[in-house]
Design a protein around this motif. Structure first.
Motif, PDB file in Angstrom:
ATOM      1  N   UNK A  89       0.855  -1.032  -0.097  1.00 33.27           N
ATOM      2  CA  UNK A  89      -0.097  -0.013  -0.055  1.00 33.27           C
ATOM      3  C   UNK A  89       0.855   1.303  -0.069  1.00 33.27           C
ATOM      4  N   UNK A  90       1.933   1.272  -0.111  1.00 25.83           N
ATOM      5  CA  UNK A  90       2.980   2.350  -0.089  1.00 25.83           C
ATOM      6  C   UNK A  90       4.554   1.977  -1.045  1.00 25.83           C
ATOM      7  N   UNK A 128      -1.886   4.215  -3.555  1.00 25.29           N
ATOM      8  CA  UNK A 128      -0.821   3.970  -3.141  1.00 25.29           C
ATOM      9  C   UNK A 128       0.180   5.186  -2.393  1.00 25.29           C
ATOM     10  N   UNK A 129       0.226   4.979  -0.948  1.00 23.65           N
ATOM     11  CA  UNK A 129       1.013   6.154  -0.412  1.00 23.65           C
ATOM     12  C   UNK A 129       2.532   6.130  -0.745  1.00 23.65           C
ATOM     13  N   UNK A 130       2.970   7.385  -0.555  1.00 28.49           N
ATOM     14  CA  UNK A 130       4.244   7.756  -0.995  1.00 28.49           C
ATOM     15  C   UNK A 130       5.312   8.185   0.029  1.00 28.49           C
ATOM     16  N   UNK A 205       1.268  11.500   0.114  1.00 28.85           N
ATOM     17  CA  UNK A 205       2.175  11.526   0.832  1.00 28.85           C
ATOM     18  C   UNK A 205       2.013  11.073   2.107  1.00 28.85           C
ATOM     19  N   UNK A 206       2.564  10.158   2.697  1.00 35.94           N
ATOM     20  CA  UNK A 206       2.479   9.711   3.767  1.00 35.94           C
ATOM     21  C   UNK A 206       3.386   9.944   4.924  1.00 35.94           C
ATOM     22  N   UNK A 207       4.711  10.265   4.597  1.00 35.40           N
ATOM     23  CA  UNK A 207       5.584  10.461   5.441  1.00 35.40           C
ATOM     24  C   UNK A 207       6.880  11.059   4.657  1.00 35.40           C
ATOM     25  N   UNK A 240       3.212  20.796   8.328  1.00 36.51           N
ATOM     26  CA  UNK A 240       2.983  20.394   9.770  1.00 36.51           C
ATOM     27  C   UNK A 240       2.193  19.106   9.947  1.00 36.51           C
ATOM     28  N   UNK A 241       1.267  18.755   8.891  1.00 34.73           N
ATOM     29  CA  UNK A 241       0.439  17.556   9.158  1.00 34.73           C
ATOM     30  C   UNK A 241       1.142  16.156   8.770  1.00 34.73           C
ATOM     31  N   UNK A 242       2.268  16.326   7.968  1.00 32.57           N
ATOM     32  CA  UNK A 242       2.560  15.102   7.545  1.00 32.57           C
ATOM     33  C   UNK A 242       3.800  14.591   8.428  1.00 32.57           C
TER      34      UNK A 242
END
Length: 526
Positions: A89-90, A128-130, A205-207, A240-242
């Motif tokens: 999933x990423x 898909x998270x990146x 964008x997950x992180x 700031x949220x990621x």
């Protein structure tokens, strides 16, 4: 050969809430259901036109330099689908400062910025998270290490340095310029700002990974700790949220490394747990979870594994995915707080066999035609996805394992389909007569593997409550034996092949006590 994936039975499926193909999979607060792969695409279509200097996707700069040419977008799309249908999933993907640098003053827009935005949008269509990696300490394919050539950032001029080998990003020279400016250099500030603004605008964008495997040393003579801190602070200001992380190599064992992890803006601890044994993963994770604020208070930050699996060097994907899925871990005050841990395989694509794609002999699941080198690798990820509630109808139902005689197939070292825990046990229990008759090439493969097995056992002593305690003198002996086998030389003495094999056999006996109590996959995986 074809093999149908054994999906879980209907009654078991009824016990979980399944996730549809067209939705984002909700992530748990500790990211334990993050199932990812490090992604270096394969651009097979470029072989028909062979752009100047192209040697496969041999660097992050080559990735973005050729992005969009020929059939690359279609190929990326197909590769993303293959990862999604395997249960990922990423993806974790490296960005390129040199490609951004080439267009930093262009009035027509920056190709790196635009291509990164396009890639995020493409990933979002597949839910898909990146995890973008902003900086990278590593280089591969040349010795000594080649720095990026900022006079030729796109690798247009022979020897095409920036696209023909994996280069560090941004490289020591450019990094020293950043530090000398007090971190106000526009090549630093503008690059991070451009990348983060693009990423912040995408739901994919997950992180943010501020740096891959930073070499953080007390006193920070190479400026990498400062680079991570300054980048982290700027990223937090812009987005700031990621969450923010940095991918550490295995054990975070320096005060300087702990300083980075303790920072308020550092949200998730990320380590790379290459190791043949369950204890390698478990002890590394427990050690990371035990880091305090410096005054005895546990940080209680999530821990993830942003690189796992190296089947060409003794760490099969099947084993390591199982270790991540089944691990029970937590801080010293609650060592069983978490079940399972999020992970990213290194890596999804095997790479172009005729090029300089890094690590193709040691890593990778999919060939360019989507046949696989090891079916069990794909099945391990799928089984984990199913256990975490993924709809089985979204997963690929069968795979074809590449025939080793096929021209596209090239072996993993030291065995054609990799090496796992079972192979390790077998290797250490073979009879002496087998070792006595090893040919030179196979003996070197065994020497390589035994060095890795010895290292995996040795580094366990760095974690809390180690299962194995290997003395420094014995570890030096293990390394010496590997060198002796390779060179066939001792001071004043040249060894015959028979004598080298006798050394290898003795080395095997030295290793057995150190690994006999270590664990491999659970019975669930076997």
């Amino acid at each position: 050969m074809n093999r149908v994936i054994p999906l879980v039975c209907a009654t078991a499926l009824a016990a979980v809430s399944t996730l549809g193909a067209q939705t984002w999979e909700p992530l748990t607060p500790n990211y334990s259901n993050l199932r990812g792969a490090n992604y270096i695409p394969v651009y097979t279509g470029l072989r028909d036109i062979m752009p100047l200097g192209y040697q496969g996707v041999a660097s992050s700069t080559a990735l973005w330099r050729f992005y969009g040419q020929s059939t690359t977008l279609q190929e990326i799309d197909a590769q993303l689908v293959a990862m999604k249908q395997m249960g990922c999933n990423s993806v974790r993907v490296w960005l390129s400062h040199p490609v951004w640098f080439e267009d930093r003053l262009s009035p027509f827009g920056n190709r790196m910025t635009n291509r990164f935005a396009e890639f995020l949008a493409r990933c979002a269509t597949h839910n898909i998270y990146v995890m973008p990696v902003l900086w990278d300490a590593h280089c591969y394919g040349s010795d000594p290490c080649l720095e990026p050539d900022y006079n030729d950032p796109l690798g247009l001029i022979p020897p095409h340095r920036n696209i023909s080998h994996w280069i560090p990003n941004p490289g020591p020279t450019k990094l020293a310029e950043f530090a000398a400016s007090g971190w106000t250099h526009p090549d630093f500030v503008d690059y991070v700002t451009d990348m983060v603004n693009v990423g912040a605008a995408s739901e994919a964008t997950v992180m943010w990974d501020v740096m891959n495997e930073p070499k953080i040393i007390t006193g920070d003579p190479n400026n990498q700790l400062a680079l991570c801190i300054e980048t982290m602070n700027l990223v937090e200001q812009l987005d700031p949220s990621t969450p923010i992380t940095a991918g550490f190599t295995s054990v975070i064992d320096t005060d300087a490394g702990s300083e980075l992890v303790r920072a308020a803006a550092f949200d998730v601890i990320s380590i790379h747990t290459y190791g043949s044994f369950y204890e390698n993963v478990h002890n590394y994770v427990q050690y990371a979870a035990a880091i305090t604020d410096g005054f005895g208070t546990e940080l209680n930050k999530p821990v993830i594994l942003t690189e796992i699996g190296q089947p060409g060097w003794g760490q099969s994907y099947k084993d390591t995915v199982g270790y991540a899925r089944d691990i029970v871990w937590g801080p010293p005050s609650a060592p069983t707080q978490h079940n399972g841990i999020g992970f990213y395989l290194f890596q999804s694509m095997i790479g172009w066999g005729g090029g300089n794609s890094p690590h193709k002999e040691k890593h990778g699941i999919f060939f360019e035609d989507f046949e696989v080198r090891d079916i069990d690798a794909a099945l391990a990820v799928q089984q984990t996805a199913l256990q975490q509630g993924v709809d089985p109808s979204t997963l690929q139902s069968s795979y074809v394992q590449k025939d080793p005689s096929h021209p596209l197939f090239y072996e993993q070292l030291p065995l054609p389909d990799g090496h796992d825990f079972v192979d390790t046990v077998q290797m250490l229990t073979l009879p002496s007569w087998f070792y006595a008759t090893l040919p030179d090439e196979q003996g070197e493969d065994f020497a390589d593997m035994m060095e890795i097995i010895g290292y995996d056992a040795a580094v366990l002593g760095e974690g809390p409550n180690p299962q194995v305690d290997i003395s420094f003198d014995d570890f030096l002996l293990l390394l010496l034996c590997e060198e002796v086998y390779r060179t066939g030389e001792l001071p004043g003495l040249t060894l015959t092949l028979e004598e080298r094999n006798a050394v290898l056999d003795a080395w095997r006996y030295t290793l057995v006590p150190y690994v006999s109590d270590l664990n491999g996959p659970t019975s669930q995986e076997e």
